[in-house]
Design a protein around this motif. Structure first.
Motif, PDB file in Angstrom:
ATOM      1  N   THR A 150      83.606  67.381 -25.849  1.00  0.00           N
ATOM      2  CA  THR A 150      83.698  66.854 -24.607  1.00  0.00           C
ATOM      3  C   THR A 150      83.584  67.745 -23.499  1.00  0.00           C
ATOM      4  N   VAL A 179      80.978  58.083 -15.088  1.00  0.00           N
ATOM      5  CA  VAL A 179      80.089  59.294 -15.176  1.00  0.00           C
ATOM      6  C   VAL A 179      78.842  59.340 -14.191  1.00  0.00           C
ATOM      7  N   SER A 230      86.983  63.017 -17.348  1.00  0.00           N
ATOM      8  CA  SER A 230      86.464  62.328 -18.716  1.00  0.00           C
ATOM      9  C   SER A 230      87.160  62.919 -19.904  1.00  0.00           C
ATOM     10  N   THR A 259      90.720  61.679 -20.202  1.00  0.00           N
ATOM     11  CA  THR A 259      90.552  60.228 -20.662  1.00  0.00           C
ATOM     12  C   THR A 259      90.128  60.351 -22.090  1.00  0.00           C
ATOM     13  N   GLY A 292      84.095  53.504 -18.240  1.00  0.00           N
ATOM     14  CA  GLY A 292      84.394  55.174 -18.078  1.00  0.00           C
ATOM     15  C   GLY A 292      82.779  55.745 -18.140  1.00  0.00           C
ATOM     16  N   GLU A 326      84.002  64.797 -12.957  1.00  0.00           N
ATOM     17  CA  GLU A 326      83.791  64.770 -14.509  1.00  0.00           C
ATOM     18  C   GLU A 326      84.672  65.231 -15.604  1.00  0.00           C
TER      19      GLU A 326
END
Ligand code: HEA
Ligand code: HEA
Ligand code: CUA
Ligand SMILES: [Cu+2]
Lengths: 634, 195, 257
Positions: free
Chosen positions: C83, A450, A407, A410, A446, A404
């Motif tokens: 995030t 997840v 992410s 990205t 994407g 994770e």
């Protein structure tokens, strides 16, 4: 090297003699039979074990091996190493005036621009072949029970599709566009090792032919992952897979090796790392992954080969080995592999958005950090493919977290894309459309990743069509869309000919809609419980499957629009392209079209990043005006 | 370079140090790839030893013949040392000595490959005899192939030195890589013969 | 906001794999949470793009260029923080959910999440190309059909005799790879009687696509009756059965001849 340059004055028949594709094919075939014969000699004397079956893996491996050598020799790729072994001096051998005309595209060439186009055509061919396999898969899945292909053929079809696509598309950007544009973008005249560049291309082509030849040896049942011990049970068709992937691994390693050496040593003066075009950064990141991960694949396949021929037991738990060893090794390569597919796409999107938004790249450092972050993290996540395998249960939380975490870098790419569009003057040309589609598709791909990375969720989705939809969203929706963006964007430079805009837009819209209509329902199909790689599925899923298949056929048809566009524009219309149709400010557009064999008359001096859009400052100095400087790369 | 001159284009020649820098970078990149090429063996060794599936990791009678192992390792180390020596001689301008040392290094390295081939006939066990036997055969095999490839490179450097003049950067490139290969040989030896 | 609520309450209950077991229900919750968290992100990004693509489009043949902004530290920091927080939360939540009882996934021979209380052990033996089931607490009875009692904690032991398979009991939210020589343990708490689709979820060769089956969850009395009847049927061959073990030595593995 001179053998190729003197052809022009010869008669047509004489021209066929010498180092060219024809000799290569002939010598390749001869080598193949020599290897085959040799294998049977060994077989006859020592491996009685195989007794009365027609399965002789040793012979097939030797046939492939000697055949490859013969092919490369016929092309003339061995001349230089042999002459060096005889003590002749080194020569850089680039921008040699090549008098072969168009035939240089079907032979050994050390011009990175020729190799780039060769790559594009060669990879395009095999990817198209993979696409046809996909159509056949979808045709089969129209019905819940076998309709055209029996189970074994279906598995071969899936394996052929997956393996061919993966093997070819790993070099799908680095091969054509990396070879062609990296030297142009960094102000170099050539790649660091031009002959190795040619070698990587031809190895890939040989590999593609070998993989296809599996159909003559009974196909292979393992899909692209080749899990043990199934790969040890399988018959000779498996050997084609092994040789294919090993050659691909070697080709990838050398290609990336060359890219890295080039970027490290051959940047034009003033082109510091902080001014490198983002596409070049993505090539660097991908190349790092290639250089480190692909050798693992090569060795892994060597071990499979030994298991199948020398009777070792690396992956056989009955012989002191373990199938988990294979799964680990494969995914140690396999996971970086998927980012090898993704990263060049990121680079293309971020390279093109500034051009079409008429703005500098937003958050350059963040984007580079994102690329490098993904590169680094991608070596730490491989066991997320093994969440239900019974391996290392105690490490699952770690792999869940590390997966994770990817992410985050990205996400950097996404925020940079978003920032670049803000207050731009967005032009909706065809390449731009493909880039925007990337944002949409890859976002879905994407996020579905997840779900997979979350163990409780993965229990349902592992090995189902959900995971298949995930990776088609990331690869087809991510990589292949950017591949087309790159084609539409750069092909005018590569060929000097404009592509038809209307056909381009039709291609885009049909492809975009059909793609989503094909793969989005597959998330549902997976959620509803259809396993991957099955020729039969529950009857109540037929409607969804039929929907998907029909959409897939439309998707395939959109590819025909593209091919039609290529044929029409390049063969019939032939409208010359402007030297810089997109008004881009990066270096590769400042050279004349067609690009001269030496690229730059004078090596340019770089004094800004490649995105000076919207700035009052004068444009990039045109290369010809700058003083002669030797490239120092600092 | 010469081609450029022939084509009468007003483009400048490539600086000669470019090829040297390429070689420098290339040798280092090649080392990183080679490390990852052998990583699976280290992993396989540790992993299979820890699993010991079916009790077949290493049946009692399986012993790697240490004598052969020492001989192979010695050949590789000697080869690397000779090239290192040749680089020193070359630095002092003694081209003749350097070339001769290169030839000797080549002989030593090839001897390593040959010794490896002979060892296979003297093993006392076969590749099918369990996990260790598999790792042993695979690892030494790939090592021998790597060594052979390195020797081809060395042969090129030496042959060039005889016919077209010795170049420092050529020797540096092969020297760097061969030293690494010797280190790899030591690692191989440690895992397969000592542990 | 609205979309998120919609996802939780309307879509949520329909997310797979249904509530056939406590673990399956847990996965439904998990999928709902994931979807719910992603919905606002998706909405945000979609709205942003819709706005930007319309407002900042080029008009006519305008050759004007955009504004030369090369970044914005505030936005960047905010994005990274946001995030990262999300990722930490997702990983934390996933780990928590996983540690409840393993979430129905195969945990290998040394499970990390072991539920308390009594369990009914059932062995799943995969081979090319079928599943069979052994009940060690009932004399090592081996059947070709999976029948489980309702409302019981089951302890599956999944193993294989040849290639890698994967035991996927869809309605139970169970998936565990079957490996030769390996005992892959899964815990699952059954609920009400129902039937369960079983598939092989790992490519295992030619007839992988045909390796499916239907299992039954039945009431406890029905289970006892069924087991008794099976034991009677298989009594005559019971003495030829290999004793129960967590894995079985295979037949020769190599390609025939
Ligand atoms: C281009 C190829 C590609 C890419 C880029 C990815 C990206 C990712 N993949 Fe995927 N994957 C594959 C190709 C790819 N994958 C393939 C081929 C397989 C199957 C192989 C096989 O079995 O045959 C696979 C399988 C696979 C699995 C195993 C499934 C299984 O078999 O059980 C998992 C599990 O964790 C996974 C996870 C992820 C994750 C988390 C990402 C992440 O990198 C995604 C990150 C991106 C985003 C999250 C979107 C953008 C981010 C933001 C906008 C920031 C904000 C968002 C959050 C904080 C959530 N993938
Ligand atoms: C690069 C990767 C890639 C790409 C692009 C695709 C594209 C497609 N894939 Fe594939 N697929 C895989 C990689 C890929 N796939 C992998 C790895 C697997 C797993 C295999 C396994 O289980 O082991 C898989 C499995 C897979 C399955 C599952 C089979 C099963 O499990 O039973 C299906 C079923 O629908 C499918 C369908 C499709 C379809 C309809 C497309 C369509 O998008 C195809 C559309 C057509 C094309 C993309 C061709 C276009 C190309 C050109 C026109 C080139 C022209 C260019 C020039 C001339 C310059 N794929
Ligand atoms: Cu058993 Cu697939
Ligand atoms: Cu992965």
């Amino acid at each position: 090297m001179n053998a190729v340059a003197v052809h022009t004055s010869r008669s047509p028949v004489r021209r066929l003699l010498g180092f060219n594709l024809l000799s290569a094919v002939v010598l390749g075939a001869v080598g193949y039979y020599v290897g085959w014969w040799l294998g049977h000699q060994i077989h006859a004397t020592s491996l009685d074990y195989f007794g009365d079956t027609s399965q002789n893996d040793v012979a097939l491996f030797l046939a492939y091996f000697v055949g490859t050598i013969g092919f490369l020799g016929g092309l003339g790729l061995l001349n230089y190493p042999l002459s060096r072994m005889a003590g002749r001096p080194a020569s850089a051998d680039h921008h040699e005036e090549d008098h072969r005309g168009w035939t240089r595209y079907i032979g050994f060439s050390t011009d990175h621009k020729v190799v780039g186009l060769q790559y594009l055509i060669g990879i395009g061919f095999f990817v198209f072949f993979g696409g046809i396999n996909a159509m056949l898969i979808r045709f089969e899945l129209l019905r819940p029970s076998p309709n055209v292909f029996p189970a074994g053929q279906y598995l071969t079809l899936v394996g052929l599709h997956g393996t061919m696509m993966m093997g070819m598309m790993t070099s799908g950007i680095l091969g054509p566009f990396g070879s062609y544009f990296v030297p142009l973008m960094i102000g170099a005249r050539r790649l660091a090792f031009p002959r190795i560049e040619a070698l990587t291309f031809w190895l890939l082509m040989v590999a593609g032919v070998f993989l296809t030849s599996t159909v003559f040896y009974g196909g292979f049942p393992t899909g692209w992952t080749g899990y043990a011990p199934l790969d040890d049970q399988a018959n000779m068709g498996m050997d084609s897979y092994i040789v294919f992937f090993a050659l691909v691994g070697i080709s990838m390693t050398l290609l990336a090796f060359n890219m890295l050496a080039t970027v490290i040593t051959m940047r034009a003066p003033g082109l510091s790392w902080g001014r490198l075009p983002i596409f070049v950064w993505s090539v660097v990141a991908t190349a790092v992954l290639n250089v480190l991960a692909a050798p693992v694949l090569v060795t892994t396949l060597l071990l499979v080969l030994l298991d199948r021929t020398a009777q070792t037991g690396f992956f056989l738990s009955t012989q002191g080995g373990s199938q988990y060893l294979y799964e680990n090794l494969f995914w140690v390569f396999g996971h970086p592999e998927v980012y090898i597919l993704a990263l060049p796409g990121f680079g293309i999107v971020l390279e093109l958005l500034p051009v079409f938004a008429r703005k500098p790249l937003w958050g350059y450092r963040l984007a580079v950090a994102g690329l490098l972050g993904v590169t680094l993290l991608s070596f730490t996540v491989w066991q997320h493919h093994l969440f239900v395998s019974g391996l290392n249960a105690s490490l699952r939380p770690f792999y869940m977290l590390s997966t994770e975490l990817i992410s985050i870098p990205t996400g950097f790419i996404f925020v940079c894309a978003m920032g670049t569009l803000w207050r731009g003057k967005i032009r909706y040309d065809v390449p731009m459309l493909f880039c925007l589609a990337w944002v949409f598709n890859f976002f879905i791909g994407g996020l579905s990743g997840v779900f997979l990375s979350d163990v409780p969720s993965d229990v349902t989705t592992h090995g189902s069509f959900f995971s298949m939809a995930h990776f088609h969203y990331t690869i087809m929706g991510g990589l292949v869309f950017t591949f087309f963006a790159a084609i539409y964007y750069w092909l005018p430079k590569m060929t000097g000919i404009q592509l038809n805009d209307v056909l381009g837009k039709i291609h885009f819209w049909v492809m975009f809609i059909a793609f989503n209509s094909t793969f989005f329902p597959l998330f549902a199909v997976g959620f509803l419980g259809q396993p991957r790689r099955v020729v039969t599925y529950p009857a109540h899923l037929q409607f969804l499957n039929d929907w998907v298949s029909v959409s897939a056929f439309v998707l395939g048809a959109s590819m025909l629009v593209f091919v039609a566009n290529l044929v029409w524009s390049l063969v019939f219309a032939r409208i010359p392209a402007e030297a810089n149709p997109w008004e881009a400010k990066s270096l590769e557009w400042q050279v004349p079209t067609p690009v001269p064999s030496y690229n730059f008359e004078r090596i340019p001096v770089i004094d800004s990043d490649p995105y000076p859009y919207g700035e009052p400052a004068p444009q990039m100095p045109t290369p010809a005006l700058t003083p002669a400087v030797t490239p120092t790369g600092r | 370079m010469s081609e450029a001159a022939q084509s009468h284009l007003p483009i400048e020649a490539e600086p000669p140090e470019l090829q040297e820098r390429n070689l420098w970078a290339g040798a280092r990149l090649l080392v990183s790839s080679t490390i990852f090429l052998f990583l699976p063996f280290v992993f396989a060794y540790v992993y299979l030893a820890s699993l010991n599936t079916s009790g077949l990791w290493r049946p009692a009678h399986i012993r790697a013949p240490t004598g052969w192992g020492v001989a192979i390792l010695a050949a590789v180390v000697v080869s690397a040392a000779l090239v290192a020596w040749a680089r020193i001689e070359l630095g002092e301008g003694k081209i003749g000595r350097a070339r001769l040392l290169g030839v000797l290094a080549l002989v030593a390295g090839i001897a390593g490959v040959v010794l490896q081939a002979i060892e296979y006939t003297q093993l006392g066990f076969g590749p099918e005899d369990g996990g260790f036997a598999s790792v042993f055969v695979g690892w030494t095999g790939l090592f021998a192939v790597t060594l052979l490839g390195t020797m081809i490179w060395l042969e090129i450097v030496v042959a060039t030195a005889y016919r077209s003049g010795a170049s420092k950067s050529d020797f540096d490139g092969i020297g760097f890589y061969l030293t690494f290969v010797a280190g790899l040989g030591a690692l191989t030896f440690a895992f397969l013969y000592l542990l | 906001m609205v979309a998120t609520l919609l996802v939780i309450f309307v879509l949520g209950p329909h997310l797979p794999p249904g509530k056939g077991s406590a673990q399956a229900a847990g996965q439904v919750t998990d999928n709902t949470v994931l979807t719910a968290i992603m919905t606002p992100i998706i909405c945000l990004i979609v709205v942003y793009f819709a706005y930007v693509l319309i407002v900042f489009r080029r008009r006519g043949d305008d050759t004007e260029e955009g504004v030369a902004i090369r970044g914005n530290p505030r936005v960047q920091t905010l994005w990274i923080a946001g995030t990262s927080a999300l990722v930490i939360f997702l990983a934390g939540y996933g780990t928590w959910a996983l540690l409840q009882s393993g979430s129905g996934g195969g945990q290998g021979p040394a499970p990390i999440a072991v539920p308390r209380g009594p369990k009914l052990p059932v062995q799943v033996i995969a081979q090319q190309w079928q599943f069979t089931y052994r009940y060690p607490t009932f004399g090592g009875l081996e059947t070709s059909q999976l029948v489980l009692p309702a409302d019981r904690m089951i302890e599956f032991h999944v193993t294989s005799l040849d290639a890698v398979h994967s035991f996927w009991a869809y309605g139970l939210g169970v998936k565990a790879d079957a490996n030769l020589g390996t005992d892959n343990v899964v815990y699952v708490k059954t609920r009400a009687p129902r039937s369960v689709d079983i598939h092989c979820a790992e490519l295992c060769g030619l007839w992988h696509g045909y390796m499916f089956d239907k299992g039954q969850i039945v009431s406890s009395p029905a289970f006892v009756a069924w087991i008794g009847q099976q034991q009677k049927v298989f009594r005559s061959i019971a003495k030829y059965m290999p004793p129960y073990r967590t894995s079985y030595a295979p037949m020769p593995q190599r390609r025939a001849g």
